[in-house]
Design a protein around this motif. Sequence first.
Motif, PDB file in Angstrom:
ATOM      1  N   MET A  24       5.954 -37.302 -85.304  1.00  0.00           N
ATOM      2  CA  MET A  24       6.914 -36.944 -86.623  1.00  0.00           C
ATOM      3  C   MET A  24       7.437 -35.890 -86.496  1.00  0.00           C
ATOM      4  O   MET A  24       8.736 -36.642 -86.728  1.00  0.00           O
ATOM      5  CB  MET A  24       6.059 -36.543 -87.348  1.00  0.00           C
ATOM      6  CG  MET A  24       4.426 -37.256 -88.248  1.00  0.00           C
ATOM      7  SD  MET A  24       3.886 -36.932 -89.786  1.00  0.00           S
ATOM      8  CE  MET A  24       3.071 -38.020 -90.509  1.00  0.00           C
ATOM      9  N   ASP A  27       9.999 -38.084 -83.886  1.00  0.00           N
ATOM     10  CA  ASP A  27      10.737 -39.020 -85.204  1.00  0.00           C
ATOM     11  C   ASP A  27      12.225 -37.810 -85.850  1.00  0.00           C
ATOM     12  O   ASP A  27      13.298 -38.452 -86.351  1.00  0.00           O
ATOM     13  CB  ASP A  27      10.036 -39.008 -86.083  1.00  0.00           C
ATOM     14  CG  ASP A  27       9.282 -40.362 -85.204  1.00  0.00           C
ATOM     15  OD1 ASP A  27       9.868 -40.573 -84.503  1.00  0.00           O
ATOM     16  OD2 ASP A  27       8.687 -41.136 -86.119  1.00  0.00           O
ATOM     17  N   LEU A 107       6.136 -38.060 -92.995  1.00  0.00           N
ATOM     18  CA  LEU A 107       7.676 -36.989 -92.143  1.00  0.00           C
ATOM     19  C   LEU A 107       8.127 -36.267 -92.918  1.00  0.00           C
ATOM     20  O   LEU A 107       8.358 -35.877 -93.086  1.00  0.00           O
ATOM     21  CB  LEU A 107       7.807 -38.654 -91.942  1.00  0.00           C
ATOM     22  CG  LEU A 107       8.628 -38.618 -90.793  1.00  0.00           C
ATOM     23  CD1 LEU A 107       8.712 -38.249 -89.155  1.00  0.00           C
ATOM     24  CD2 LEU A 107       9.675 -39.760 -90.907  1.00  0.00           C
TER      25      LEU A 107
END
Length: 120
Positions: A24, A27, A107
């Motif tokens: 996460m 990302d 997220l």
Amino acid sequence: MSGRRLQALVVEDEMTIALMIEDMLTDLGHQVVAMAMRLPQALELAKTSEIDFVVLDVNLDGHMSFAVADALIERGVPFVFVTGYGAAGVDPKYRHQGIVLQKPFDLADLEKAIERLPPR
């Protein structure tokens, strides 16, 4: 705290969750510079790592991680507590020191928590 690539420490005792948090953070454009699964390692990394923030599990293999929070507070490193118990799982002394993120989270939840952290 967003807008730039930040250096993070992940403190989580369950490997699958630690790897999920690492993914996460990647990302979101951040870099995980270290991970700790046990209290002694977490304390050492909290005291010595060059980091911008920490994702800190409250319960590490049956040990509360508040000593790690103390080390981070002393260094001025902001952190996000993660716990399955939400704010109720955090000692009242620390509720205003870090952001509390309840497991499970996604997220978007993690991104919002990081954005709420004070700048280092």
